[in-house]
Write a protein that holds these residues in place. Structure first.
Motif, PDB file in Angstrom:
ATOM      1  N   ALA A 192       0.856  -1.182   0.000  1.00  0.00           N
ATOM      2  CA  ALA A 192       0.000   0.000   0.000  1.00  0.00           C
ATOM      3  C   ALA A 192       0.892   1.232   0.000  1.00  0.00           C
ATOM      4  O   ALA A 192       0.608   2.223   0.662  1.00  0.00           O
ATOM      5  N   PHE A 193       1.977   1.137  -0.743  1.00  0.00           N
ATOM      6  CA  PHE A 193       3.034   2.131  -0.615  1.00  0.00           C
ATOM      7  C   PHE A 193       3.648   2.382  -2.005  1.00  0.00           C
ATOM      8  O   PHE A 193       4.813   2.054  -2.252  1.00  0.00           O
ATOM      9  N   PRO A 194       2.834   2.933  -2.925  1.00  0.00           N
ATOM     10  CA  PRO A 194       3.345   3.172  -4.270  1.00  0.00           C
ATOM     11  C   PRO A 194       4.466   4.229  -4.263  1.00  0.00           C
ATOM     12  O   PRO A 194       4.391   5.141  -3.459  1.00  0.00           O
TER      13      PRO A 194
ATOM     14  N   THR B 136       5.104   3.466  11.176  1.00  0.00           N
ATOM     15  CA  THR B 136       6.156   3.954  10.271  1.00  0.00           C
ATOM     16  C   THR B 136       7.035   4.975  10.991  1.00  0.00           C
ATOM     17  O   THR B 136       6.704   5.444  12.086  1.00  0.00           O
ATOM     18  N   THR B 137       8.132   5.326  10.340  1.00  0.00           N
ATOM     19  CA  THR B 137       8.993   6.352  10.928  1.00  0.00           C
ATOM     20  C   THR B 137       8.263   7.688  11.034  1.00  0.00           C
ATOM     21  O   THR B 137       8.488   8.436  11.978  1.00  0.00           O
ATOM     22  N   GLY B 138       7.390   7.987  10.065  1.00  0.00           N
ATOM     23  CA  GLY B 138       6.583   9.217  10.175  1.00  0.00           C
ATOM     24  C   GLY B 138       5.821   9.229  11.491  1.00  0.00           C
ATOM     25  O   GLY B 138       5.754  10.255  12.187  1.00  0.00           O
TER      26      GLY B 138
ATOM     27  N   ILE C  54       4.445  11.439   5.601  1.00  0.00           N
ATOM     28  CA  ILE C  54       4.691  10.149   4.957  1.00  0.00           C
ATOM     29  C   ILE C  54       5.875  10.295   4.006  1.00  0.00           C
ATOM     30  O   ILE C  54       6.290  11.416   3.685  1.00  0.00           O
ATOM     31  N   ASP C  55       6.401   9.179   3.528  1.00  0.00           N
ATOM     32  CA  ASP C  55       7.535   9.193   2.601  1.00  0.00           C
ATOM     33  C   ASP C  55       7.160   9.895   1.288  1.00  0.00           C
ATOM     34  O   ASP C  55       6.022   9.817   0.832  1.00  0.00           O
ATOM     35  N   GLN C  56       8.158  10.541   0.694  1.00  0.00           N
ATOM     36  CA  GLN C  56       7.918  11.421  -0.450  1.00  0.00           C
ATOM     37  C   GLN C  56       7.273  10.760  -1.675  1.00  0.00           C
ATOM     38  O   GLN C  56       6.352  11.333  -2.264  1.00  0.00           O
TER      39      GLN C  56
ATOM     40  N   THR D 204      15.380  12.887   6.252  1.00  0.00           N
ATOM     41  CA  THR D 204      15.888  12.004   5.188  1.00  0.00           C
ATOM     42  C   THR D 204      16.335  10.678   5.806  1.00  0.00           C
ATOM     43  O   THR D 204      16.905  10.669   6.892  1.00  0.00           O
ATOM     44  N   GLU D 205      16.084   9.582   5.102  1.00  0.00           N
ATOM     45  CA  GLU D 205      16.393   8.266   5.689  1.00  0.00           C
ATOM     46  C   GLU D 205      16.816   7.244   4.627  1.00  0.00           C
ATOM     47  O   GLU D 205      16.626   7.456   3.438  1.00  0.00           O
ATOM     48  N   ASP D 206      17.395   6.144   5.083  1.00  0.00           N
ATOM     49  CA  ASP D 206      17.852   5.070   4.198  1.00  0.00           C
ATOM     50  C   ASP D 206      16.897   3.888   4.260  1.00  0.00           C
ATOM     51  O   ASP D 206      16.534   3.443   5.349  1.00  0.00           O
ATOM     52  N   TYR D 207      16.545   3.362   3.090  1.00  0.00           N
ATOM     53  CA  TYR D 207      15.740   2.150   3.026  1.00  0.00           C
ATOM     54  C   TYR D 207      16.670   0.939   2.902  1.00  0.00           C
ATOM     55  O   TYR D 207      17.656   0.983   2.164  1.00  0.00           O
ATOM     56  N   ALA D 208      16.349  -0.122   3.603  1.00  0.00           N
ATOM     57  CA  ALA D 208      17.120  -1.359   3.468  1.00  0.00           C
ATOM     58  C   ALA D 208      16.193  -2.556   3.687  1.00  0.00           C
ATOM     59  O   ALA D 208      15.029  -2.404   4.064  1.00  0.00           O
TER      60      ALA D 208
HETATM   61  N1  ARG Z   1       9.922   4.420   5.420  1.00  0.00           N
HETATM   62  C1  ARG Z   1       8.885   4.319   6.404  1.00  0.00           C
HETATM   63  C2  ARG Z   1       9.280   3.375   7.511  1.00  0.00           C
HETATM   64  O1  ARG Z   1      10.167   2.579   7.352  1.00  0.00           O
HETATM   65  C3  ARG Z   1       7.550   3.910   5.822  1.00  0.00           C
HETATM   66  C4  ARG Z   1       7.540   2.593   5.118  1.00  0.00           C
HETATM   67  C5  ARG Z   1       6.135   2.117   4.814  1.00  0.00           C
HETATM   68  N2  ARG Z   1       6.168   1.034   3.913  1.00  0.00           N
HETATM   69  C6  ARG Z   1       5.094   0.349   3.461  1.00  0.00           C
HETATM   70  N3  ARG Z   1       5.285  -0.607   2.602  1.00  0.00           N
HETATM   71  N4  ARG Z   1       3.917   0.656   3.887  1.00  0.00           N
HETATM   72  O2  ARG Z   1       8.714   3.377   8.562  1.00  0.00           O
END
Ligand code: ARG
Length: 212
Positions: free
Chosen positions: A4-6, A109-111, A147-149, A171-175
């Motif tokens: 749910a995260f386009p 989420t981080t938000g 929420i993420d950009q 700003t953050e890193d995805y892994a």
């Molecule tokens: N980057 C954020 C986090 O890690 C939001 C990620 C949400 N991802 C998702 N597939 N809904 O908390």
């Protein structure tokens, strides 16, 4: 994942598509493994890794110190930015204006974590996903959404009367998250990720979904 995260992961009919889905498929191909994608709530991903229900998560997931206590992260494969979505006529112009407002976020989420830390849990309305947070904004139930950009851009494009503020909040890193005791998989995934970065595959997948 949480589809749910386009443009990182979302449903196209019955299929789960997006940047993370394609990177996962490319890694599985490199490693000779079969990919099976399971869609679940974002805030159950880490527990599902810990219990062995899933082997790893690609979910636009930000590396945080808190999460590192529970799972290991691979090298980063993308960067994310937390942004603020408001209605076009909002009096909120920057993160400084969020004080005292009601902020919509996606649960876990981080938000959610940052806004609860910065403005207090009472000022945060945690919703099941980004789309429901945006619906709450349209209905006037929250004053903004953090929420993420890239998902923010997708949600704003789908709905009239919304805008993303210019100010970048964090700003953050995805892994990729993997169980702490599964260093064999962690090493394999890191090795395949390094190859897919070096040969341009990761960037071309990102470019397919995010137009400059
Ligand atoms: N980057 C954020 C986090 O890690 C939001 C990620 C949400 N991802 C998702 N597939 N809904 O908390």
């Amino acid at each position: 994942t949480n589809a749910a995260f386009p443009p990182y992961e979302y449903k196209d009919g019955d299929d789960i598509v997006g940047i993370d889905a394609e990177i996962a498929q490319a890694m599985a191909d490199k490693l000779g493994l079969k990919l099976e994608i399971v869609d679940m709530d974002f805030d159950s991903l880490i527990a599902s890794i810990q219990s062995g229900k899933i082997d790893m998560s690609l979910a636009g997931m930000t590396v945080t110190e808190g999460r590192k206590q529970n799972v290991d992260f691979t090298d980063s494969y993308a960067t994310g930015v937390q942004v603020i979505i408001v209605k076009e006529d909002s009096d909120i112009a920057s993160a400084d204006d969020l004080e005292g407002k009601l902020i919509g976020v996606q649960q876990g989420t981080t938000g959610h974590l940052y806004c609860a830390d910065d403005f207090g849990e009472d000022h945060v309305n945690a919703l099941p996903n980004g789309a429901t947070a945006v619906q709450a904004l349209l209905q006037g139930k929250v004053d903004c959404v953090v929420i993420d950009q890239e998902p923010a851009k997708a949600f704003v494009a789908e709905n009239e009367g919304l805008k993303i503020l210019d100010t970048e909040y964090i700003t953050e890193d995805y892994a990729i998250a993997i169980a702490k005791d599964n260093t064999e998989l962690l090493d394999k995934v890191n090795a395949s990720l390094a190859k897919l970065k070096a040969d341009g595959t990761v960037q071309s997948i990102i470019d397919k979904y995010i137009k400059a």
